[in-house]
Design an enzyme around this catalytic site. Structure first.
Site, PDB file in Angstrom:
ATOM      1  N   ASP A   1      -6.753  -0.410 -17.219  1.00 29.93           N
ATOM      2  CA  ASP A   1      -6.972   0.328 -15.964  1.00 29.93           C
ATOM      3  C   ASP A   1      -6.133   1.603 -15.927  1.00 29.93           C
ATOM      4  OD1 ASP A   1      -4.972  -1.855 -15.822  1.00 29.93           O
ATOM      5  OD2 ASP A   1      -4.445  -0.936 -13.908  1.00 29.93           O
TER       6      ASP A   1
ATOM      7  N   GLY B   1       0.798  -1.229   0.000  1.00 32.31           N
ATOM      8  CA  GLY B   1       0.000   0.000   0.000  1.00 32.31           C
ATOM      9  C   GLY B   1       0.827   1.274   0.000  1.00 32.31           C
TER      10      GLY B   1
HETATM   11  P1  AMP Z   1      -0.269   0.180 -11.499  1.00 33.53           P
HETATM   12  O1  AMP Z   1       0.793  -0.690 -12.091  1.00 33.53           O
HETATM   13  O2  AMP Z   1       0.276   1.311 -10.658  1.00 33.53           O
HETATM   14  O3  AMP Z   1      -1.268   0.652 -12.499  1.00 33.53           O
HETATM   15  O4  AMP Z   1      -1.050  -0.731 -10.448  1.00 33.53           O
HETATM   16  C1  AMP Z   1      -1.759  -1.906 -10.791  1.00 33.53           C
HETATM   17  C2  AMP Z   1      -2.525  -2.413  -9.596  1.00 33.53           C
HETATM   18  O5  AMP Z   1      -1.643  -2.782  -8.532  1.00 33.53           O
HETATM   19  C3  AMP Z   1      -3.493  -1.420  -8.985  1.00 33.53           C
HETATM   20  O6  AMP Z   1      -4.607  -2.134  -8.537  1.00 33.53           O
HETATM   21  C4  AMP Z   1      -2.693  -0.834  -7.835  1.00 33.53           C
HETATM   22  O7  AMP Z   1      -3.531  -0.297  -6.839  1.00 33.53           O
HETATM   23  C5  AMP Z   1      -1.943  -2.060  -7.340  1.00 33.53           C
HETATM   24  N1  AMP Z   1      -0.679  -1.732  -6.638  1.00 33.53           N
HETATM   25  C6  AMP Z   1       0.472  -1.290  -7.178  1.00 33.53           C
HETATM   26  N2  AMP Z   1       1.421  -1.125  -6.226  1.00 33.53           N
HETATM   27  C7  AMP Z   1       0.847  -1.465  -5.040  1.00 33.53           C
HETATM   28  C8  AMP Z   1       1.306  -1.530  -3.675  1.00 33.53           C
HETATM   29  N3  AMP Z   1       2.549  -1.197  -3.330  1.00 33.53           N
HETATM   30  N4  AMP Z   1       0.428  -1.928  -2.734  1.00 33.53           N
HETATM   31  C9  AMP Z   1      -0.832  -2.269  -3.059  1.00 33.53           C
HETATM   32  N5  AMP Z   1      -1.309  -2.252  -4.310  1.00 33.53           N
HETATM   33  C10 AMP Z   1      -0.499  -1.857  -5.303  1.00 33.53           C
HETATM   34 MG    MG Z   2      -2.777   1.860 -12.490  1.00 30.34          MG
END
Ligand code: AMP
Ligand code: MG
Length: 486
Positions: A254, A128
């Site tokens: 997304d 998180g």
């Molecule tokens: P992203 O690659 O930033 O688009 O993230 C893809 C998914 O992974 C989304 O659902 C984010 O909320 C989740 N996510 C990415 N990094 C974290 C993290 N450190 N803790 C929790 N969820 C994460």
């Molecule tokens: Mg994202």
């Protein structure tokens, strides 16, 4: 005094109330000793905040969601997404929260959003959290994009949590306060569709129309008109990325916004040497999100949006599919028109007919690729060539004969040098400069960050003299790699 009273800005919770099925009320993790690293003063003012308030201890608590202002209901948003082509039905904000919406001076709502604010019910295995480096990276690149005139989410602040985040090494933590037209994504519609609740899907579409495309509410088929509007916005957006050499790096559904804003700056980067096959992201082994693939991927993502919206297009499924295909058919034409117009402007040839300009454009891109010419420097220097001083552009080619012949034909068309300087930036957030600024900031020195931001937020005004901010990376920088989800 409460945060809301001190800021006079009033918060709304439109998404949280209108789309409660897609919003989990949640609170940001408490940060005992937050420290403001960077605040975007002009953006703060556009949102009605006094920058001094946001710099105060109370303001910083608001920026990280530790004080929840009146009217705000912080939520983790649910969404699905195709990640590298594979569908994940339940992604959602794993480490982010929508704090609420506020009115911008332009009269439209903006989301105030936190990234790195702690685990949520969507966190799965993640912690998180976010580290200072990647959050400052989003700040730099998103503000550079905005200054280039490209639709994007904005960055209001980065606040250090002064707490450790475990990655490959232990890094200092941070929260980014992000501002966006909305956080409605293609994946939000995929989520609503997957619930099987057409009422929810319709409410989401109505919400998107009200926020981004109010005019389409009057159309015969507002939902098809919404789809057409998103197609137009994405065609224009991706053309603009291509024209400045921007590679998003992780165009999962997304990470594509319905508003047409660039969203989710993860492994993104600006291309150095021109090569359509360029990929910087360490996890993009097949090159799905390579520079040259971006328009095709945008079209693919829009097809996924169409699938999600089908029940709203027509009661008859076959008819709905036909209509969606008809709409999507416009994407390539819109993209090509936007790209060609933009490329003509980069060459100072706005007034030249497409059939005269296009062969020159194609030939030039071939020359740039063959010689691996630095993309940003080339176009900026070509402005000087239009004024009769071609030497700086010419030295970018090891064997300039073919370029010399090209320049003769180009100059015969009478390029507009001043127009070129208005569209060809002298400064983009070059990879080696970004890394230098992030490494210094992670170690506590914010000066290189400040100097880089000064350039990239005023990118068309070239500073006199030799300027390392306008130069390509030194050989010693080596091949560049970027990382996701950091
Ligand atoms: P992203 O690659 O930033 O688009 O993230 C893809 C998914 O992974 C989304 O659902 C984010 O909320 C989740 N996510 C990415 N990094 C974290 C993290 N450190 N803790 C929790 N969820 C994460
Ligand atoms: Mg994202």
């Amino acid at each position: 005094m409460s945060a809301a009273a001190a800021s006079t800005v009033s918060f709304d919770s439109r998404f949280a109330t209108e789309l409660a099925e897609m919003a989990i009320p949640w609170r940001a993790e408490e940060v005992p000793e937050p420290r403001l690293l960077v605040l975007n003063g002009p953006l703060a003012a556009e949102l009605g905040f006094t920058p001094d308030f946001l710099r105060s201890p109370e303001g910083v608590r608001l920026l990280i969601g530790n004080d929840v202002p009146d009217g705000a209901t912080p939520v983790a948003q649910a969404y699905s997404g195709h990640q590298f082509g594979w569908f994940s039905p339940r992604l959602g904000d794993g480490r982010a929260l929508l704090l609420g919406e506020i009115a911008h001076v332009d009269g439209r709502l903006r989301d105030i959003h936190l990234k790195g604010s702690g685990r949520t019910p969507f966190a799965r295995g993640g912690d998180g959290l976010a580290a200072i480096g990647p959050m400052l990276r989003e700040y730099i690149v998103s503000e550079a994009m905005h200054a280039l005139g490209i639709p994007t989410t904005r960055s209001l602040a980065v606040v250090a949590t002064q707490r450790p985040v475990q990655r490959e090494t232990v890094l200092p933590g941070a929260v980014l306060t992000r501002v966006a037209g909305s956080h409605l994504r293609v994946g939000s519609f995929q989520y609503a569709r997957a619930t099987g609740d057409d009422g929810l899907l319709r409410r989401l579409a109505d919400h998107a129309i009200a926020r981004h495309y109010p005019d389409v509410a009057e159309a015969d088929n507002p939902y098809l008109a919404l789809f057409d509007a998103v197609i137009g916005a994405q065609a224009s957006l991706v053309a603009q990325w291509m024209l400045v050499g921007f590679i998003h790096g992780v165009m999962n559904t997304d990470n594509m916004a319905i508003s047409g804003e660039t969203i989710d700056y993860g492994p993104c980067a600006f291309m150095d040497a021109f090569d359509p096959a360029t990929v910087y992201s360490s996890i993009d082994e097949a090159g799905r999100y390579a520079y040259a693939n971006q328009p095709l991927i945008a079209e693919w993502n829009l097809a996924r949006l169409a699938e999600a919206l089908l029940p709203l297009f027509d009661d008859d499924e076959e008819r709905a599919v036909e209509r969606a295909q008809e709409s999507l058919g416009a994407f390539r034409r819109l993209y090509s028109a936007a790209w060609t117009a933009g490329m003509k402007a980069k060459l100072g040839l706005d007034r030249v007919a497409d059939d005269a300009a296009s062969p020159l454009i194609d030939e030039l891109l071939g020359l740039l690729r063959e010689a691996g010419v630095d993309y940003t420097s080339f176009f900026r220097r070509l402005g000087s060539a239009a004024r009769g001083n071609g030497v700086m552009a010419r030295i970018l080619f090891p064997q300039p004969d073919a370029f010399d012949a090209w320049v003769e034909r180009w100059k015969a068309l009478g390029p507009d040098a001043d127009g070129m300087d208005r569209v060809n930036p002298a400064y983009v957030p070059r990879n080696h400069l970004v890394e230098e600024a992030l490494a210094a900031a992670t170690g506590g020195d914010l000066e290189p960050l400040g100097r880089l931001l000064e350039r990239v937020t005023d990118p068309y005004r070239e500073r006199p003299g030799v300027d390392r901010y306008a130069a390509a990376a030194p050989e010693s920088f080596g091949p560049y790699r970027t990382f996701c989800g950091t």
